[in-house]
Design a protein around this motif. Structure first.
Motif, PDB file in Angstrom:
ATOM      1  N   ALA A  35      70.957  36.553  37.788  1.00 44.13           N
ATOM      2  CA  ALA A  35      71.559  37.879  37.626  1.00 44.13           C
ATOM      3  C   ALA A  35      72.355  37.969  36.327  1.00 44.13           C
ATOM      4  O   ALA A  35      72.300  38.978  35.612  1.00 44.13           O
ATOM      5  CB  ALA A  35      72.463  38.181  38.826  1.00 44.13           C
ATOM      6  N   TRP A  36      73.079  36.893  36.017  1.00 43.30           N
ATOM      7  CA  TRP A  36      73.856  36.882  34.770  1.00 43.30           C
ATOM      8  C   TRP A  36      72.921  36.979  33.558  1.00 43.30           C
ATOM      9  O   TRP A  36      73.178  37.740  32.615  1.00 43.30           O
ATOM     10  CB  TRP A  36      74.692  35.618  34.715  1.00 43.30           C
ATOM     11  N   ALA A  39      69.875  42.759  29.434  1.00 42.96           N
ATOM     12  CA  ALA A  39      70.143  44.195  29.284  1.00 42.96           C
ATOM     13  C   ALA A  39      71.024  44.459  28.080  1.00 42.96           C
ATOM     14  O   ALA A  39      70.836  45.438  27.358  1.00 42.96           O
ATOM     15  CB  ALA A  39      70.795  44.734  30.558  1.00 42.96           C
ATOM     16  N   ARG A  40      72.009  43.573  27.836  1.00 41.73           N
ATOM     17  CA  ARG A  40      72.862  43.724  26.664  1.00 41.73           C
ATOM     18  C   ARG A  40      72.074  43.535  25.380  1.00 41.73           C
ATOM     19  O   ARG A  40      72.333  44.194  24.373  1.00 41.73           O
ATOM     20  CB  ARG A  40      73.989  42.690  26.715  1.00 41.73           C
ATOM     21  N   ALA A  53      69.983  38.306  33.518  1.00 37.27           N
ATOM     22  CA  ALA A  53      69.447  39.673  33.483  1.00 37.27           C
ATOM     23  C   ALA A  53      70.443  40.618  32.821  1.00 37.27           C
ATOM     24  O   ALA A  53      70.057  41.514  32.056  1.00 37.27           O
ATOM     25  CB  ALA A  53      69.123  40.135  34.903  1.00 37.27           C
ATOM     26  N   TRP A  54      71.727  40.401  33.096  1.00 29.78           N
ATOM     27  CA  TRP A  54      72.767  41.205  32.431  1.00 29.78           C
ATOM     28  C   TRP A  54      72.749  40.960  30.928  1.00 29.78           C
ATOM     29  O   TRP A  54      72.844  41.898  30.122  1.00 29.78           O
ATOM     30  CB  TRP A  54      74.130  40.869  33.027  1.00 29.78           C
ATOM     31  N   VAL A  55      72.636  39.673  30.534  1.00 27.67           N
ATOM     32  CA  VAL A  55      72.556  39.340  29.110  1.00 27.67           C
ATOM     33  C   VAL A  55      71.352  40.026  28.480  1.00 27.67           C
ATOM     34  O   VAL A  55      71.417  40.591  27.376  1.00 27.67           O
ATOM     35  CB  VAL A  55      72.468  37.814  28.920  1.00 27.67           C
ATOM     36  N   ASP A 101      77.218  36.917  24.612  1.00 30.46           N
ATOM     37  CA  ASP A 101      77.119  37.250  26.028  1.00 30.46           C
ATOM     38  C   ASP A 101      76.518  36.115  26.846  1.00 30.46           C
ATOM     39  O   ASP A 101      76.810  35.963  28.030  1.00 30.46           O
ATOM     40  CB  ASP A 101      76.266  38.514  26.208  1.00 30.46           C
ATOM     41  N   TRP A 102      75.621  35.311  26.231  1.00 28.04           N
ATOM     42  CA  TRP A 102      74.964  34.236  26.971  1.00 28.04           C
ATOM     43  C   TRP A 102      75.786  32.942  26.965  1.00 28.04           C
ATOM     44  O   TRP A 102      75.349  31.941  27.541  1.00 28.04           O
ATOM     45  CB  TRP A 102      73.569  33.960  26.397  1.00 28.04           C
ATOM     46  N   LEU A 119      65.855  45.178  31.355  1.00 25.09           N
ATOM     47  CA  LEU A 119      66.356  44.842  32.691  1.00 25.09           C
ATOM     48  C   LEU A 119      65.335  45.215  33.747  1.00 25.09           C
ATOM     49  O   LEU A 119      65.112  44.464  34.714  1.00 25.09           O
ATOM     50  CB  LEU A 119      67.681  45.566  32.940  1.00 25.09           C
ATOM     51  N   PRO A 124      68.169  48.784  28.849  1.00 23.77           N
ATOM     52  CA  PRO A 124      67.849  48.895  30.276  1.00 23.77           C
ATOM     53  C   PRO A 124      66.370  48.700  30.582  1.00 23.77           C
ATOM     54  O   PRO A 124      66.021  48.278  31.685  1.00 23.77           O
ATOM     55  CB  PRO A 124      68.313  50.312  30.631  1.00 23.77           C
TER      56      PRO A 124
END
Length: 700
Positions: free
Chosen positions: A504-505, A511-512, A507-509, A611-612, A519, A516
């Protein structure tokens, strides 16, 4: 194919009638062009990456040429003669301009241009010696006629234990700034006989665009290029690409006639390595700070050991320990073999990682710890891998010893293959984390010859593998482990959730990094993997034909998921920087903003992050965000700058290299006063440590 005679004619002229300046010196001059070989360093340090360039000063109305000269002309070439062990990168071409005369359009440079290259200085040079460079430069200079010219230029720089900046350091820094930033990969599309190039989302405001193809004949140089919303429509040339071919060239966006952004699309040649042009060589703030090889190996070993405690690695290591509990009752030889195979998996992975870094470095590319997470495709693949491992630990799918043993086989399969791939998996998930001591060791490694780089990375891998290796080698430690039981299955299932959290983390990275849409691709991929796992597990009790058919469908689902995901996120890196809102207390880092604040003597705190980077996120949450720390920043009037390295940024890479680092995090505190050297904070922060640093004395 139409033969471009206009290219051959100047070539013939160049070969037969080139006026030249044969004597080797740092500068030469013809009637039209003054050329000079310049170096960013006045003295060189063994092992450093040295930024050099050929400066051309061209008289008015004349021009020289870019890599693709356009409808006529020849590009400038540089043939290097260097000492043994030294290498030079290709020219890192600055963004060209267009010059049109009737139906002919050329790409090149007028007035003045500096063509930078990166020279890797051998590490075995002796202090007090000399480092010589010789460059044979050929160019064609044109106005209403064209004249081939050449010169042989040379420099001899003293070798010292400390590199010092030259008087041309600023010139080369400006040359670096003229090299296009690296853009995302893109592919051509065809529509109505025209080539269509999609502009990157998130681009600065613009009202025009122009694409410079790197190779002759791909586009019709003299034809106008039409900007239609987010697409550039281009007339194809004599060697037009096909739909789906990779784009290779420079895209320039304009606003009111002025360029606002230049992006290098494609990977040939590699982007310019950001080389510090100040006093320090890449990878070392000062020679006094540079560690010896033995110290670097020790720091790498220690950093690898601590890496086992990082949140990225701990779940994977725990899974392997659970597997050891099942085998510890057996032969000691088998247990030791598991430890050695796990070590082999870790070392093979670190060797592969070092190999990629060495290859990128040789090509002039930008390198650093965790650099692979700057690629949205890599982030997607690791996210799907984490999700697949989670499915396996949850018991959704149990794959035996077949070749397709992805989840269980990678993490907890009792066989030797499982031990090897657990080592690989531990390395993969370790890369977004940074442990203390690693920064200095890796910063040293990436500036050294390939053998030293490999040695430091292997030491890091040995540190990572050492706890499990000792556990396998030391029966006394094994006896202290709890006895196997049903609790192991429950713990294994519980460990699935850190894997889901990691997915999930990531996937957030993603998206950043890529917006979207990426994602959505990741979520669709997770559903595809879950369907494949369910289908495979629930058809094991069918007949042979049914089992084989379902296995084939499951494999196709996995392949389709990975393939679709890879194509779905390519070239979609459009997310905004991590820090844009002024009310957050942080400003985006730029070298210009930092220089302005330093000239004004104001205190500055610089946070280079991504972010990662889990370590970065933890530090920001634990040590930089608490209200009392925020209040301390405000009361002291400290400007906070945040550099987001999530998708790579040459300016940030340059600042990292200036302080001997090759990856994030990096925290710098500049106390008030223009002459104060920055304080480099540790990679693991606490609120007290930050508050103590903020009390550093100011300069008079």
């Amino acid at each position: 194919m139409t033969l471009n005679v206009s290219l051959l004619l100047p070539a013939l002229l160049l070969a037969l009638a080139a006026p030249c300046v044969a004597h080797a010196q740092a500068e030469a001059k013809t009637e039209q062009v003054a050329v000079r070989l310049v170096s960013a360093a006045a003295t060189v340090q063994p092992g450093q990456s040295l930024l050099v360039g050929v400066q051309q000063k061209i008289i008015p109305h004349w021009h020289t040429y870019w890599a693709n000269p356009g409808d006529s002309g020849l590009p400038t070439t540089i043939a290097w003669t260097l000492p043994a062990g030294a290498t030079a990168s290709p020219i890192h071409w600055p963004t060209p301009s267009r010059y049109s005369l009737g139906p002919i359009t050329n790409y090149g440079y007028a007035d003045e241009v500096t063509l930078p290259s990166v020279v890797q200085v051998p590490a075995d040079l002796r202090d007090g010696g000399r480092f010589g460079l010789k460059a044979k430069v050929d160019w064609l200079v044109c106005h209403d006629v064209c004249i081939p010219q050449n010169a042989t230029l040379s420099l001899s720089l003293p070798v010292s234990t400390a590199a010092t900046a030259s008087a041309d350091a600023d010139l080369l820094q400006q040359a670096q700034a003229r090299v296009p930033q690296r853009g995302d990969a893109a592919r051509w599309q065809l529509d109505g006989g025209k080539l269509q190039l999609s502009l990157p989302q998130g681009a600065p405001a613009h009202d025009a665009a122009y694409f410079f193809a790197r190779k002759w004949g791909l586009v019709a140089h003299a034809e106008p290029q039409q900007l239609q919303q987010a697409r550039l429509s281009i007339a194809p040339g004599d060697n037009a690409p096909k739909g789906g071919d990779a784009v290779d060239g420079v895209l320039v966006l304009f606003k009111e006639g002025k360029p606002v952004q230049s992006l290098a699309i494609g990977h040939d040649p590699a982007p310019l390595t950001p080389v510090p042009v100040s006093t320090a060589p890449a990878g070392a703030a000062t020679s006094a700070d540079a560690p010896s090889l033995l110290l670097a190996l020790g720091l790498a070993l220690l950093g690898g050991l601590i890496l086992n405690l990082m949140p990225c690695v701990f779940p994977v290591l725990t899974i392997k320990v659970l597997s050891l509990l099942q085998t510890a009752q057996g032969s000691r030889r088998v247990v030791r073999l598991h430890g050695l195979v796990y070590l082999a998996g870790v070392l093979a992975s670190f060797a592969a990682l070092a190999g990629v870094l060495i290859a990128l470095k040789a090509g002039g590319g930008s390198v650093g710890w965790g650099f692979q997470f700057q690629s949205p495709v890599f982030v997607l693949l690791v996210a799907l891998l984490m999700f697949a491992v989670g499915l396996s630990l949850s018991g959704v799918v149990t794959i035996g010893s077949s070749a397709a043993g992805l989840g269980q086989g990678l993490a907890s399969q009792p066989g030797l293959r499982g031990s090897f791939f657990t080592g690989v998996l531990a390395t993969v998930v370790a890369t977004p984390c940074t442990a203390p001591f690693m920064g200095v060791a890796i910063g040293y490694a990436v500036t050294q010859p390939p053998a030293v780089t490999l040695a430091v990375f292997l030491a890091l891998g040995l540190g990572l593998a050492l706890p499990y290796l000792l556990l396998c080698e030391w029966p006394a430690l094994q006896r202290r482990l709890p006895r196997p039981g049903a609790w192991m299955d429950r713990l294994k299932q519980a460990l699935a959730f850190p894997m889901y959290a990691s997915a999930a983390w990531l996937a957030w990275v993603l998206a950043r990094q890529a917006g979207p849409e990426a994602l959505a691709v990741a979520l669709a991929g997770a559903i595809g993997l879950a369907l494949a796992a369910w289908l495979y597990s629930n058809t094991r009790d069918l007949g042979a034909r049914g089992r084989h058919a379902s296995a084939v469908i499951a494999v196709l689902l996995v392949v389709g998921t990975v393939g679709f995901g890879t194509l779905g996120v390519t070239g979609t890196s459009t997310a905004p920087p991590a820090t844009t809102a002024a009310d957050s207390g942080w400003e985006p880092y730029t070298p210009e903003r930092l220089a302005t604040l330093r000239r004004e003597g104001k205190p500055v705190f610089v946070n280079l992050t991504a972010d990662w980077c889990i370590t970065c996120l933890v530090n920001e949450r634990v040590a930089l965000s608490p209200s009392h720390v925020d209040e301390a920043f405000r009361q002291a009037g400290i400007t906070r700058l945040k550099g987001d390295w999530t998708r790579g940024d040459e300016r940030i890479t340059r600042l990292l290299a200036e302080h001997g680092r090759s990856g994030v995090p990096l925290y710098l505190f500049y106390p008030a006063g223009p002459q104060v050297e920055p304080q480099v904070l540790p990679q693991l922060l606490t609120p007290d440590l930050v508050l103590t640093a903020l009390k550093a004395p100011t300069s008079p």
